[in-house]
Design a protein around this motif. Structure first.
Motif, short mmCIF file in Angstrom:
data_model
loop_
_atom_site.label_atom_id
_atom_site.label_comp_id
_atom_site.label_asym_id
_atom_site.label_seq_id
_atom_site.Cartn_x
_atom_site.Cartn_y
_atom_site.Cartn_z
N UNK A 177 45.61 -37.98 -0.94
CA UNK A 177 46.95 -38.58 -0.97
C UNK A 177 47.98 -37.60 -0.43
N UNK A 178 47.87 -36.34 -0.87
CA UNK A 178 48.79 -35.30 -0.39
C UNK A 178 48.61 -35.08 1.11
N UNK A 179 47.35 -35.03 1.54
CA UNK A 179 47.06 -34.77 2.96
C UNK A 179 47.56 -35.89 3.84
N UNK A 180 47.45 -37.13 3.36
CA UNK A 180 47.93 -38.28 4.13
C UNK A 180 49.44 -38.19 4.35
N UNK A 181 50.16 -37.80 3.30
CA UNK A 181 51.61 -37.68 3.42
C UNK A 181 51.99 -36.53 4.36
N UNK A 182 51.33 -35.40 4.19
CA UNK A 182 51.63 -34.25 5.06
C UNK A 182 51.27 -34.57 6.50
N UNK A 183 50.12 -35.19 6.72
CA UNK A 183 49.70 -35.53 8.08
C UNK A 183 50.66 -36.49 8.76
N UNK A 184 51.26 -37.36 7.97
CA UNK A 184 52.20 -38.33 8.51
C UNK A 184 53.52 -37.68 8.93
N UNK A 185 53.94 -36.67 8.18
CA UNK A 185 55.27 -36.10 8.36
C UNK A 185 55.31 -34.75 9.06
N UNK A 186 54.15 -34.09 9.24
CA UNK A 186 54.17 -32.70 9.67
C UNK A 186 54.76 -32.49 11.06
N UNK A 187 54.60 -33.49 11.93
CA UNK A 187 55.15 -33.34 13.29
C UNK A 187 56.68 -33.26 13.28
N UNK A 188 57.29 -33.76 12.19
CA UNK A 188 58.75 -33.79 12.10
C UNK A 188 59.31 -32.60 11.32
N UNK A 189 58.45 -31.60 11.06
CA UNK A 189 58.86 -30.47 10.21
C UNK A 189 59.64 -29.39 10.95
N UNK A 190 59.89 -29.60 12.24
CA UNK A 190 60.68 -28.63 13.01
C UNK A 190 59.87 -27.44 13.51
N UNK A 191 58.54 -27.52 13.44
CA UNK A 191 57.69 -26.41 13.88
C UNK A 191 57.42 -26.49 15.38
N UNK A 192 57.26 -27.69 15.88
CA UNK A 192 57.06 -27.88 17.32
C UNK A 192 58.34 -28.42 17.94
N UNK A 193 58.46 -28.29 19.25
CA UNK A 193 59.69 -28.73 19.90
C UNK A 193 59.78 -30.26 19.92
N UNK A 194 60.98 -30.79 20.08
CA UNK A 194 61.18 -32.25 19.99
C UNK A 194 60.34 -33.04 20.99
N UNK A 195 60.08 -32.47 22.17
CA UNK A 195 59.28 -33.18 23.17
C UNK A 195 57.84 -33.38 22.69
N UNK A 196 57.27 -32.34 22.10
CA UNK A 196 55.90 -32.47 21.55
C UNK A 196 55.91 -33.39 20.33
N UNK A 197 56.97 -33.31 19.55
CA UNK A 197 57.10 -34.20 18.39
C UNK A 197 57.10 -35.66 18.82
N UNK A 198 57.86 -35.96 19.87
CA UNK A 198 57.90 -37.34 20.38
C UNK A 198 56.53 -37.77 20.88
N UNK A 199 55.82 -36.85 21.57
CA UNK A 199 54.48 -37.18 22.09
C UNK A 199 53.52 -37.48 20.95
N UNK A 200 53.56 -36.68 19.89
CA UNK A 200 52.69 -36.92 18.74
C UNK A 200 53.03 -38.24 18.05
N UNK A 201 54.31 -38.58 18.00
CA UNK A 201 54.70 -39.84 17.37
C UNK A 201 54.19 -41.02 18.19
N UNK A 202 54.28 -40.92 19.50
CA UNK A 202 53.75 -41.99 20.35
C UNK A 202 52.24 -42.13 20.18
#
Length: 210
Positions: A177-202
């Motif tokens: 349950x914890x991993x599912x939540x983290x996996x869903x949100x981790x791209x938005x944690x500010x660790x990667x640049x916005x362009x990579x974040x957008x690519x992961x979201x797509x």
């Protein structure tokens, strides 16, 4: 992490007991591996994402056959999902190539199942579990201990979730349950640049549709 993103994803997708691909990954593994290569090429500054489109910066090889095969297929002006959908059917031997690469590096080994002297099937055994063990430990530290993820682990955890493989790493129900939540949100944690974040979201939206 001493492995490429595709190699790490593939090791998680292999059933350690059966030596074969997990059933959960059968539909997602090839687009997952292509996605991992594209994201790694962006980390290596071979490509970038501009206005949600791929732009090739450097077409010289990386020295990794898997990555270089995908790099050769990159097209300027193509969306990341568009690229994955176009490239995936061309790489039907992707898993075979990864097996060969990981065998050469001493990480996997081939074992043939035989009846008398007749080979019946082939399985891949984990010859050096330290590599996969390091990945699993890193993922659990991020999810269960709140350790800060590196950009590589952000991408890997996101793709593991996309490919339906979190349960392979997190067997405990509460941990999953914890991993599912983290996996869903981790791209938005500010660790990667916005362009990579957008690519992961797509990519996440694409995998949800498979």
């Amino acid at each position: 992490m001493k492995l490429s993103l595709a190699e790490g994803l593939y090791l998680i997708a292999l059933d350690d007991e059966e030596g074969r691909l997990l059933a959960a990954a059968e539909k997602t593994i090839t687009p997952g591996l292509i996605s991992a290569c594209i994201m790694e090429l962006s980390m290596l500054k071979k490509i970038t994402f501009e206005n949600k489109k791929i732009s090739v910066l450097d077409s010289h090889g990386t020295g990794n056959k898997i990555l270089d095969d995908v790099l050769k297929d990159m097209k300027d002006g193509e969306g990341v999902v568009e690229a994955v959908v176009r490239i995936a059917p061309k790489h039907k031997d992707f898993q075979h190539d990864l097996n060969e690469l990981l065998v050469q590096r001493g990480i996997l080994k081939k074992e043939a199942t035989k009846l008398l002297w007749i080979p019946l099937s082939e399985r891949m055994d984990n010859a050096n579990y330290a590599f996969e063990g390091e990945i699993r430990k890193g993922l659990k530290n991020i999810v269960l201990k709140g350790a800060k993820a590196s950009p590589a682990f952000v991408i890997l955890l996101s793709l593991i979730a996309d490919c339906g493989l979190l349960e392979e790493v997190f067997h405990d129900k509460d941990e999953l349950i914890d991993a599912t939540k983290v996996g869903k949100d981790i791209a938005k944690a500010g660790i990667i640049d916005p362009e990579k974040e957008d690519a992961l979201q797509e990519l996440k939206e694409y995998f949800e549709s498979i």
